[in-house]
Motif scaffolding. Sequence first.
Motif, PDB file in Angstrom:
ATOM      1  N   ASN A  63       0.819  -1.214   0.000  1.00  0.00           N
ATOM      2  CA  ASN A  63       0.000   0.000   0.000  1.00  0.00           C
ATOM      3  C   ASN A  63       0.852   1.263   0.000  1.00  0.00           C
ATOM      4  OD1 ASN A  63      -2.586  -1.172  -0.056  1.00  0.00           O
ATOM      5  ND2 ASN A  63      -2.457  -1.618   2.127  1.00  0.00           N
ATOM      6  N   LEU A  64       1.990   1.236   0.696  1.00  0.00           N
ATOM      7  CA  LEU A  64       2.872   2.400   0.717  1.00  0.00           C
ATOM      8  C   LEU A  64       3.462   2.662  -0.664  1.00  0.00           C
ATOM      9  CD1 LEU A  64       4.273   4.584   2.425  1.00  0.00           C
ATOM     10  CD2 LEU A  64       6.129   2.945   2.777  1.00  0.00           C
ATOM     11  N   THR A 112      -2.810   2.274   3.591  1.00  0.00           N
ATOM     12  CA  THR A 112      -1.481   2.236   4.198  1.00  0.00           C
ATOM     13  C   THR A 112      -1.565   2.512   5.689  1.00  0.00           C
ATOM     14  OG1 THR A 112      -0.482   2.988   2.133  1.00  0.00           O
ATOM     15  CG2 THR A 112       0.840   3.230   4.123  1.00  0.00           C
TER      16      THR A 112
END
Length: 135
Positions: A63-64, A112
């Motif tokens: 997600n980052l 995130t």
Amino acid sequence: VLGLLVWALIADTTYYLHAAYGWVMFVSIFFWILTVLLLVTYLLQLQLKFHVVPWALVLMIFNLVATVLYITAFVTSAAAVQPTSWRQWDYNRRAAASFFACVVMITYGVSTFFSFRAWKGLGSNAATSQVSDHA
């Protein structure tokens, strides 16, 4: 669904005339495919069969990276939209693709945050907090 909208809207324009949209197409299609694969993994509960893989950390990193690359894709897409385009339908689709790229970027950013909380063990629900208080 939102990531699908980004690359479908751009694919319906003459994106090949602008090099910037190649990057946007790559990011949106790449992360759309990976997100669908992760969704299928969780729907089939395949993550339970691979105990060695730290899934919370994998999701946080995924997600980052998706957030950071979607930031670049959103900025690239928004900067490449030309309101004086000779093809008005291309302008509308590119502007919509930029909007949805921003929404997808925010969605991955929120994911995130939540996956970071899950990785650190900060997220709990009522059932686990009740059990741990009395144990």
